[in-house]
Design an enzyme around this catalytic site. Structure first.
Site, PDB file in Angstrom:
ATOM      1  N   GLU B 271       0.749  -1.313   0.012  1.00  0.00           N
ATOM      2  CA  GLU B 271      -0.029  -0.087  -0.011  1.00  0.00           C
ATOM      3  C   GLU B 271       0.740   1.394   0.167  1.00  0.00           C
ATOM      4  O   GLU B 271       0.276   2.243  -0.303  1.00  0.00           O
ATOM      5  CB  GLU B 271      -0.876  -0.236   1.242  1.00  0.00           C
ATOM      6  N   HIS B 292      10.018 -26.461   1.383  1.00  0.00           N
ATOM      7  CA  HIS B 292       9.349 -27.668   0.803  1.00  0.00           C
ATOM      8  C   HIS B 292       8.227 -27.143  -0.104  1.00  0.00           C
ATOM      9  O   HIS B 292       7.405 -27.826  -0.388  1.00  0.00           O
ATOM     10  CB  HIS B 292       8.917 -28.788   1.796  1.00  0.00           C
ATOM     11  N   LYS B 403     -14.369   0.822  -3.841  1.00  0.00           N
ATOM     12  CA  LYS B 403     -15.255   0.984  -2.835  1.00  0.00           C
ATOM     13  C   LYS B 403     -16.515   1.641  -3.125  1.00  0.00           C
ATOM     14  O   LYS B 403     -17.769   1.196  -2.731  1.00  0.00           O
ATOM     15  CB  LYS B 403     -14.781   1.798  -1.500  1.00  0.00           C
TER      16      LYS B 403
END
Lengths: 427, 427
Positions: B271, B292, B403
């Site tokens: 951000e 792994h 938003k």
């Protein structure tokens, strides 16, 4: 699973894949599909993983876990592919009891976990293909010690999943423990739909037969064209985008219970395709949470990523209770699921708006059948991509170097010469 | 924290940063440091975050959490920076009781969690700077409903952290709840060392004064040269490597309890620096587990990553019980910590061997003081990097677009036109 790759085409994204290129790539997909089918038919190493829906013996799993019936928790001791597939299933699906994983070698974690667990009601599931994985054996010895120190009989509570020989096999023989075989010809990261991935879920009451059935249905969709096979559409578009500069591959499920799925996919992708100087970097994300973390970068940073959304068409929901809140009128009459879905749509549109390539993977629900299908589909996608990259999808040679060095260090070899140092320390 | 950037120099890595370039960059670091000090002195937006070790009022936190004394668990309702800093601290440090976070909007997660919790002994900590964050308010309404449905008085168990006005402030006034202020001039992702990050830890018995003291010591190390300031050494090398092709930034702590730290760092980095077409992609990894999983790619894939190891010099350990295991002689007389440390050294060497740039960040222990110092140091590193990139480090404009669209959708706007579709579905 269904896949929508529209937002990754050149008509929508940059980088994006021209439709004409996809049409040409489809001829290579057809060849790759033939190769994959041949590998499956011959049970070749790796390709054999795609036969698991037909081959896995869920009856044997049921038998092996029967002695553990009544366990309220399962502690799986394994690392990498010996833990991640199982964890993906037990995190995604409803379980009767808790699943814990010791998939690291960390003294604080091991002691904290053993202190917290009621060992009397906890089953142990120890998994190592070779039976000699250092982290797994070391953790298991500590776990066994804890049972003995608390006078709980571990031999009545332990299931072993391992190969034909090795330390774990010997241990199982010595104490007459139930043993499940690891599947032949299947690398660890492709073993979610085998004994390795299914046993902990089975202990905790998951309908593993339905998981396998979902995978089988996905298997039946494999055909010689990316336009007919969701898994191949995904593998092909990821490959084609990497070549055009999308060198990060972000898995972003919109369900909290699929957070571990993203970790599983990251292993599958990285170990299978990260070789010969090739391979996208897998990135784990989670919607809607990471809208408040990674979205700024995805939308305004470099267009060097493919973002893959994973979401279910349907699922449980919770209404948002009424309240008279300033500026939040839009939450009235909505649900948590409705809010999440609106955020998903907006985020997808927000990336499309700036031309960041993104793909939508849709499953019916986060349930046994759909998750089985999702895991199978993504395995097939990665196998297809491996053919297109022309790499050895099923090996992981680059991890051996470090293992050998670690063993030498523990055997008392001198500390390594550091290649170069430039230390900056606080005064 | 101490930082070793030797394995990121051109003498060791490719891409790598020539020492001569670093020397020149150090002049820009000096200028940036002046800018940062000026911003701190003036309490400018964002820069003010670096004053938190002097400014945060731990006494006020103690007072505000006093009514929750005796809670056996804390449920924090917040998203993004309102949850991640707190989660990093409660996951890293020993706590008296459990910390839970509702930092997503997911109906299945919310109902499962509320079903499991003993609400009678669970404190609620609801955090939103604006007091109007949709996900947080929606979750909180559901949580409050659950308390009421079970006849548990939520008003006696709820702490609010919010700004001077907004829905949460009104709610706190109405029910006479304890309230903590959000720090002025501090973006959410920089608020770990404030009321926002420290309150849940304080409820669970963490010595938050020592966390702050550790940050203060790190703050005193800030000086006008990367060679004297570990935080700046890190910020500068990450910036210089990005320009040379290391466009992924992998945070790989070697402690399970720092797994959330990597997630916190990913938010801070993405951000703050992901803007204007710039910004490395943060990747979360965990040692030894991801040896792994991701190591194959890191060693054999493209050299387009900076891997940042984080480890402690000292910590608890657990001996590996003796056992006569074939091929595992090297575990004899060792400990889980010894095995982990050998694997760390081998992995670091394994990346250095192929010239993949990597940096080692070392703290004394995973304890309150060192973790406070680590968070402060990494915040300063990102602020420095922001100056070098010349971006607006403290804003996140790109998340607003989505938003707004989500709000419109919930208000009944028509479904979005899809930019492009190419659906591949199973027959």
């Amino acid at each position: 699973m269904d896949v929508d790759i529209g937002n990754a085409l050149a008509s929508a994204a940059s980088p994006g894949v021209p439709r004409s290129y996809l049409d040409r790539l489809d001829a290579r997909v057809a060849d790759a599909h033939e190769r994959i089918e041949r590998g499956m038919a011959d049970g070749e190493f790796g390709y054999a993983a795609l036969n698991l829906p037909e081959r896995v013996d869920t009856g044997a799993i049921r038998d092996a876990v029967a002695p553990l019936d009544g366990a309220e928790a399962v502690l799986t001791v394994g690392i990498g592919g010996s833990a991640l597939g199982a964890a993906t299933l037990t995190d995604a699906l409803d379980t009767e009891g808790e699943a814990y994983y010791l998939d690291n070698v960390d003294p604080a974690q091991v002691s904290d976990l053993l202190d917290d667990l009621d060992l009397e009601s906890t089953a142990v599931n120890v998994v190592s293909r070779s039976g000699t994985t250092a982290e797994t054996l070391a953790n298991f010895l500590v776990v066994r010690d804890a049972y003995e120190a608390r006078d709980v009989d571990w031999t009545e509570r332990t299931l072993v999943t391992t190969g034909e020989s090795g330390n774990l096999r010997d241990l199982a023989d010595e104490h007459d423990l139930p043993v499940l075989p690891v599947p032949e010809g299947v690398p660890g990261r492709f073993s979610a739909l085998s004994t390795v991935g299914l046993a902990p879920a089975a202990i905790l009451g998951v309908d593993v037969e339905t998981v396998v059935e979902g995978a089988r249905r996905e298997r039946e969709s494999l055909a010689g064209s990316l336009y007919e096979t969701p898994a191949y559409a995904y593998g092909a578009i990821a490959y084609a985008l990497d070549a055009r500069g999308a060198n990060a591959n972000v898995a972003m499920p919109y369900h909290e219970s699929l957070e571990t799925y993203a970790e599983w996919y990251a292993q599958l992708h990285a170990e299978s395709l990260g070789k010969d100087g090739l391979g996208q970097t897998p990135v784990r994300a989670l919607g809607a949470t990471d809208q408040h973390s990674q979205l700024q970068l995805y939308r305004a940073g470099p267009n060097d990523k493919l973002v893959t959304f994973v979401r279910a068409r349907d699922g449980p929901d919770v209404p948002i209770p009424e309240a008279d809140l300033d500026g939040l009128d839009y939450l009235a009459d909505s649900t948590l699921g409705g809010l999440r879905d609106a955020e998903f749509e907006a985020t997808e549109a927000s990336l499309a708006d700036v031309g960041l390539p993104n793909v939508r993977v849709t499953i019916d629900r986060v349930d046994a059948a759909s998750v089985g299908g999702l895991l199978y589909g993504m395995e097939a996608a990665v196998v297809l991509a491996g053919e297109l990259y022309d790499v050895e999808t099923f090996t992981q040679p680059a991890v051996e170097w470090g293992k050998e060095v670690a063993r030498d260090l523990l055997r008392g070899a001198d500390a390594l010469d550091e290649k170069e140092t430039l230390r900056v320390t606080r005064e």
